[in-house]
Design an enzyme around this catalytic site. Structure first.
Site, PDB file in Angstrom:
ATOM      1  CG  HIS A   1      49.521  37.412  34.663  1.00 17.92           C
ATOM      2  ND1 HIS A   1      50.480  37.624  35.635  1.00 17.92           N
ATOM      3  CD2 HIS A   1      48.619  38.416  34.802  1.00 17.92           C
ATOM      4  CE1 HIS A   1      50.157  38.716  36.313  1.00 17.92           C
ATOM      5  NE2 HIS A   1      49.039  39.218  35.829  1.00 17.92           N
ATOM      6  CD  GLU A   2      45.097  38.951  33.103  1.00 13.13           C
ATOM      7  OE1 GLU A   2      44.337  39.054  34.076  1.00 13.13           O
ATOM      8  OE2 GLU A   2      46.020  39.757  32.881  1.00 13.13           O
TER       9      GLU A   2
ATOM     10  CG  HIS B   1      45.053  38.041  38.339  1.00 13.25           C
ATOM     11  ND1 HIS B   1      45.765  38.418  39.450  1.00 13.25           N
ATOM     12  CD2 HIS B   1      45.612  38.713  37.295  1.00 13.25           C
ATOM     13  CE1 HIS B   1      46.713  39.279  39.102  1.00 13.25           C
ATOM     14  NE2 HIS B   1      46.654  39.468  37.794  1.00 13.25           N
TER      15      HIS B   1
ATOM     16  CG  HIS C   1      37.997  35.439  42.833  1.00 14.49           C
ATOM     17  ND1 HIS C   1      36.927  35.335  41.993  1.00 14.49           N
ATOM     18  CD2 HIS C   1      37.509  36.034  43.963  1.00 14.49           C
ATOM     19  CE1 HIS C   1      35.856  35.843  42.582  1.00 14.49           C
ATOM     20  NE2 HIS C   1      36.179  36.277  43.773  1.00 14.49           N
TER      21      HIS C   1
HETATM   22 ZN   LIG Z   1      47.759  40.701  36.588  1.00 17.35          ZN
END
Ligand SMILES: [Zn+2]
Length: 250
Positions: free
Chosen positions: A119-120, A123, A127
């Site tokens: 999940h991270e 991100h 980006h």
């Molecule tokens: Zn998150």
């Protein structure tokens, strides 16, 4: 003149006290439902995370390895994966291009660990892609920080000087907008993680739903945040008389 000022500030202070400290209506209509929702969501995250922390993922990769693999196979090579302290303190830092994973995620081979780590990583991919809701969210961060810090004081001052009431409501609207923009950002990061976990065989097809449960529970915390933010905004819009026809009398 002095008398006028004293009366003015006394009436103002009554309003300030009413708004900020003794507002039972606010406590019951806004604070209580928001706190209950946030509490339920946070409990669900902890329970689900702990539950699937005991289930080893099919591939046996650790959270760090899973995140690293997701980044590299997606063509992202300039994001580092590091370990950080705390429980569920996992985050992606776009300013330093570092993905920081908590010990329970970094070293663990569990379904919870690979789910949170990917999940991270999601991100970080957002980006790299300049994913529009993430860009918008980043733009809103400084405005939201200032708004969240000052909104209650500005609204309170607005009960003495009405134009400030509208400024305060606008500040709550910014906070609400931020919480709404956060939803697609979080949902998309989880969708990317789920897709990667299955496509690369980190989890078996049977584990897909279980890994998804951890991410869905985490998403609920953001929904709870958005609902709390909406309730606060609606409450002050009603108090200002902008909606609902009512208006606090001066
Ligand atoms: Zn998150």
């Amino acid at each position: 003149m002095v008398c006028f000022l004293l009366i003015f500030s006394y009436r103002g202070m009554r309003k300030v006290k009413g708004v900020m400290f003794f507002d039972m209506q606010y406590m019951i209509l806004v604070m209580l439902p928001a706190l209950v929702l946030a509490g339920i969501a946070s409990l669900m995250v902890k329970v689900t995370f702990n539950r699937y922390s005991r289930v080893r993922c099919y591939s046996g990769l650790t959270g760090a390895q899973a995140a690293e693999r997701m980044l590299r196979t997606s063509g992202v090579f300039d994001v580092k994966v590091e370990e950080t302290g705390g429980f569920l303190s996992d985050h992606y830092d776009p300013t330093k291009k570092v993905l920081r994973l908590s010990p329970g995620v970094y070293e663990s081979q569990s379904l919870s660990a690979v789910g949170v780590a990917c999940h991270e990583a999601g991100h970080a991919l957002q980006h790299a892609d300049q994913y529009v809701p993430l860009v918008l969210r980043t733009v809103l961060v400084p405005v939201t920080n200032i708004s969240s810090m000052l909104a209650f004081y500005v609204v309170a001052a607005g009960f003495m000087f009405r134009p400030l009431l509208y400024v305060g409501c606008a500040m709550f609207a910014v906070a609400f907008l931020f919480s709404v923009v956060t939803l697609p950002v979080e949902w998309d990061a989880s969708a990317r993680a789920k897709q990667h976990l299955v496509n690369t065989g980190i989890v078996s097809p049977g584990q897909e739903i279980e890994a998804g449960r951890v991410l869905n529970a985490a998403f609920l915390t953001y929904v709870a945040g958005a609902v709390g933010s909406l309730l606060t905004l609606l409450y002050y819009l009603m108090r200002a008389g902008i909606i609902g026809g009512g208006r606090d009398r001066d």
